[in-house]
Scaffold this motif. Structure first.
Motif, mmCIF file in Angstrom:
data_model
loop_
_atom_site.group_PDB
_atom_site.id
_atom_site.type_symbol
_atom_site.label_atom_id
_atom_site.label_comp_id
_atom_site.label_asym_id
_atom_site.label_seq_id
_atom_site.Cartn_x
_atom_site.Cartn_y
_atom_site.Cartn_z
ATOM 1 N N ALA A 87 0.831 -1.208 0.000
ATOM 2 C CA ALA A 87 0.000 0.000 0.000
ATOM 3 C C ALA A 87 0.864 1.256 0.000
ATOM 4 N N LEU A 88 1.954 1.240 0.765
ATOM 5 C CA LEU A 88 2.863 2.386 0.790
ATOM 6 C C LEU A 88 3.501 2.590 -0.575
ATOM 7 N N GLN A 89 3.966 1.520 -1.182
ATOM 8 C CA GLN A 89 4.641 1.644 -2.471
ATOM 9 C C GLN A 89 3.696 2.095 -3.578
ATOM 10 N N LEU A 90 2.400 1.781 -3.418
ATOM 11 C CA LEU A 90 1.410 2.184 -4.413
ATOM 12 C C LEU A 90 0.834 3.568 -4.144
ATOM 13 N N GLY A 91 1.185 4.161 -3.002
ATOM 14 C CA GLY A 91 0.680 5.484 -2.675
ATOM 15 C C GLY A 91 -0.679 5.493 -2.021
ATOM 16 N N ALA A 92 -1.173 4.323 -1.574
ATOM 17 C CA ALA A 92 -2.474 4.256 -0.917
ATOM 18 C C ALA A 92 -2.407 4.741 0.525
ATOM 19 N N VAL A 93 -1.201 4.848 1.067
ATOM 20 C CA VAL A 93 -0.961 5.368 2.403
ATOM 21 C C VAL A 93 0.370 6.106 2.349
ATOM 22 N N ASP A 94 0.591 7.072 3.233
ATOM 23 C CA ASP A 94 1.774 7.927 3.138
ATOM 24 C C ASP A 94 2.894 7.546 4.112
ATOM 25 N N MET A 95 2.533 7.006 5.263
ATOM 26 C CA MET A 95 3.528 6.696 6.280
ATOM 27 C C MET A 95 3.134 5.406 6.982
ATOM 28 N N LEU A 96 4.130 4.579 7.273
ATOM 29 C CA LEU A 96 3.931 3.337 8.025
ATOM 30 C C LEU A 96 4.895 3.300 9.191
ATOM 31 N N ALA A 97 4.589 2.414 10.123
ATOM 32 C CA ALA A 97 5.496 2.131 11.234
ATOM 33 C C ALA A 97 5.636 0.616 11.370
ATOM 34 N N PRO A 98 6.108 -0.060 10.319
ATOM 35 C CA PRO A 98 6.162 -1.524 10.346
ATOM 36 C C PRO A 98 7.264 -2.039 11.262
ATOM 37 N N SER A 99 7.077 -3.263 11.731
ATOM 38 C CA SER A 99 8.149 -3.894 12.496
ATOM 39 C C SER A 99 9.357 -4.076 11.592
ATOM 40 N N LEU A 100 10.518 -4.127 12.190
ATOM 41 C CA LEU A 100 11.756 -4.256 11.424
ATOM 42 C C LEU A 100 11.789 -5.555 10.629
ATOM 43 N N SER A 101 11.050 -6.557 11.078
ATOM 44 C CA SER A 101 10.982 -7.836 10.361
ATOM 45 C C SER A 101 10.383 -7.690 8.972
ATOM 46 N N HIS A 250 7.279 6.866 1.471
ATOM 47 C CA HIS A 250 7.766 6.665 0.109
ATOM 48 C C HIS A 250 8.417 7.950 -0.373
ATOM 49 N N GLU A 251 9.484 7.793 -1.149
ATOM 50 C CA GLU A 251 10.221 8.962 -1.645
ATOM 51 C C GLU A 251 9.336 9.880 -2.478
ATOM 52 N N ARG A 252 8.366 9.299 -3.182
ATOM 53 C CA ARG A 252 7.462 10.103 -4.006
ATOM 54 C C ARG A 252 6.678 11.093 -3.145
ATOM 55 N N PHE A 253 6.101 10.605 -2.044
ATOM 56 C CA PHE A 253 5.356 11.480 -1.132
ATOM 57 C C PHE A 253 6.290 12.497 -0.479
ATOM 58 N N TRP A 254 7.437 12.033 -0.024
ATOM 59 C CA TRP A 254 8.373 12.868 0.723
ATOM 60 C C TRP A 254 8.907 14.007 -0.135
ATOM 61 N N SER A 255 9.225 13.716 -1.391
ATOM 62 C CA SER A 255 9.821 14.731 -2.270
ATOM 63 C C SER A 255 8.820 15.803 -2.680
ATOM 64 N N HIS A 256 7.530 15.487 -2.604
ATOM 65 C CA HIS A 256 6.530 16.476 -2.991
ATOM 66 C C HIS A 256 6.141 17.414 -1.847
ATOM 67 N N LEU A 257 6.625 17.144 -0.651
ATOM 68 C CA LEU A 257 6.382 18.061 0.454
ATOM 69 C C LEU A 257 7.285 19.282 0.332
ATOM 70 N N ALA A 258 6.817 20.403 0.808
ATOM 71 C CA ALA A 258 7.667 21.585 0.883
ATOM 72 C C ALA A 258 8.801 21.332 1.880
ATOM 73 N N PRO A 259 9.989 21.881 1.632
ATOM 74 C CA PRO A 259 11.101 21.659 2.563
ATOM 75 C C PRO A 259 10.759 22.027 4.004
ATOM 76 N N THR A 260 9.985 23.081 4.182
ATOM 77 C CA THR A 260 9.618 23.470 5.548
ATOM 78 C C THR A 260 8.715 22.427 6.202
ATOM 79 N N ASP A 261 7.839 21.807 5.406
ATOM 80 C CA ASP A 261 6.965 20.760 5.947
ATOM 81 C C ASP A 261 7.766 19.511 6.298
ATOM 82 N N ARG A 262 8.737 19.165 5.443
ATOM 83 C CA ARG A 262 9.590 18.011 5.763
ATOM 84 C C ARG A 262 10.338 18.248 7.068
#
Length: 341
Positions: A87-101, A250-262
């Motif tokens: 879902a993250l890679q497809l852009g259906a969600v913007d942020m995850l907190a998955p286990s390291l596994s 995902h880098e796609r979501f992150w790069s589209h944020l304004a630098p101040t928002d990041r």
């Protein structure tokens, strides 16, 4: 099960109260576009991870005057273990907190270092790894799949549960044990004589109740908040492995944020992760007290000899991972755990 209000009272009593909850979405500053950040995770709000992410939401919305809205979907309500990374890679969600596994199966076996049994003796060793060069190098690897790792979050050490005590290798023989999708954890269970069964976290309690599986591994907070004490008669405090999370976008979501928002999101997240890491062990301790008081599950503490027998039985798991990712990674991980930052 402890109510949400009771859990919040616990956090406040620890002197770690989150920022005041916003009454509603404040209007963005003039000329500033509203940003909505969709965040999904698989555990209850009352767990250390759930509380830390709620703290993050409040910090972001307060610092941005409501211009950045964080919408959290907890407890596998939106996506579960089996589909959240896609879902993250497809852009259906913007942020995850998955286990390291979760990162091993998608092409990052180095993250399975954290799954090695009996690698860490305490949380201080874990922090040395995550905050040092090894931990930061692991985050940097995620760029191979256009993922951006923003930080780590603790849950704590895992323990084994079943409908019998699990105090020695022979106690595991034949046990159908629910695990995450991790080759290291599967190897661990087989080394102990158990049969690993991969199931999503959200399905675990039902599977235990239906006797599809016989036992599982979890920090106490997950065991308690998911109501597993109602379907498992015994919890053995093996402290055999560590469970932590990586906050990833995902880098796609992150790069589209304004630098101040990041910058704002990074600052809020750093503060919330530090806050969450502080409360994780205390919350696990409080849930263990509640579990013992409930009388629903027998709690067994292992002595040093029993833990050493389990450690010895699983030594081949370390050798197996070294064969896949190289002995240098394991050497560096052990060195980082023992060396001051």
């Amino acid at each position: 099960m402890r109510s949400r209000s009771t859990r919040r009272t616990l956090v406040q009593a620890l002197g770690l109260t989150a920022l005041p909850r916003l009454a509603g979405a404040a209007a963005p500053a003039a000329g500033r576009a509203r940003v909505t950040l969709r965040l999904s995770h698989v555990v209850a709000r009352e767990t250390p991870k759930g509380l830390a992410l709620e703290n993050f939401r409040e910090r972001v919305q307060a610092a941005s005057d409501g211009a950045i809205q964080v919408v959290i979907h907890p407890n596998s309500l939106l996506y579960g273990d089996e589909d959240e990374m896609q879902a993250l890679q497809l852009g259906a969600v913007d942020m995850l907190a998955p286990s390291l596994s979760k990162f091993g199966p998608i092409g990052f076996p180095e993250f399975e270092l954290f799954d090695l049994p009996f690698l860490f003796d305490d949380t201080q060793q874990v922090q040395r790894v995550k905050q040092g060069p090894v931990g930061q190098e692991l985050l940097a690897l995620l760029a191979r799949q256009r993922l951006v790792g923003l930080g780590y979050l603790d849950n704590g050490f895992k323990h084994m549960s079943a409908n019998r005590p699990l105090l020695a290798p022979e106690d595991f023989v034949g046990l159908r044990a629910r695990i995450q999708a991790s080759r290291v954890i599967a190897h661990q269970m087989r080394a102990l004589g158990a049969r690993p069964v991969v199931l999503s976290f959200g399905e675990t309690r039902r599977a235990l109740a239906a006797r599809v599986v016989d036992g599982t591994e979890n920090p106490v907070s997950n065991f308690w908040t998911q109501g597993m004490h109602r379907v498992q008669t015994d919890l053995s405090l093996t402290r055999h492995g560590y469970l932590g999370y990586c906050i990833v976008v995902h880098e796609r979501f992150w790069s589209h944020l304004a630098p101040t928002d990041r910058a704002l999101i990074q600052q809020a997240l750093a503060e919330s992760l530090a806050w969450g890491n502080t409360i994780a062990q205390r919350a696990n301790d409080q849930d263990l007290d509640a579990l013992r008081a409930s009388g629903a599950t027998r709690v067994h503490a292992l002595d040093a000899v029993q833990r050493q027998r389990l450690r010895h039985a699983t030594r081949g798991v370390h050798e197996g991972l070294a064969a896949r990712i190289g002995e240098e990674w394991i050497r560096r991980m052990r060195g980082a755990a023992l060396s001051p930052i």
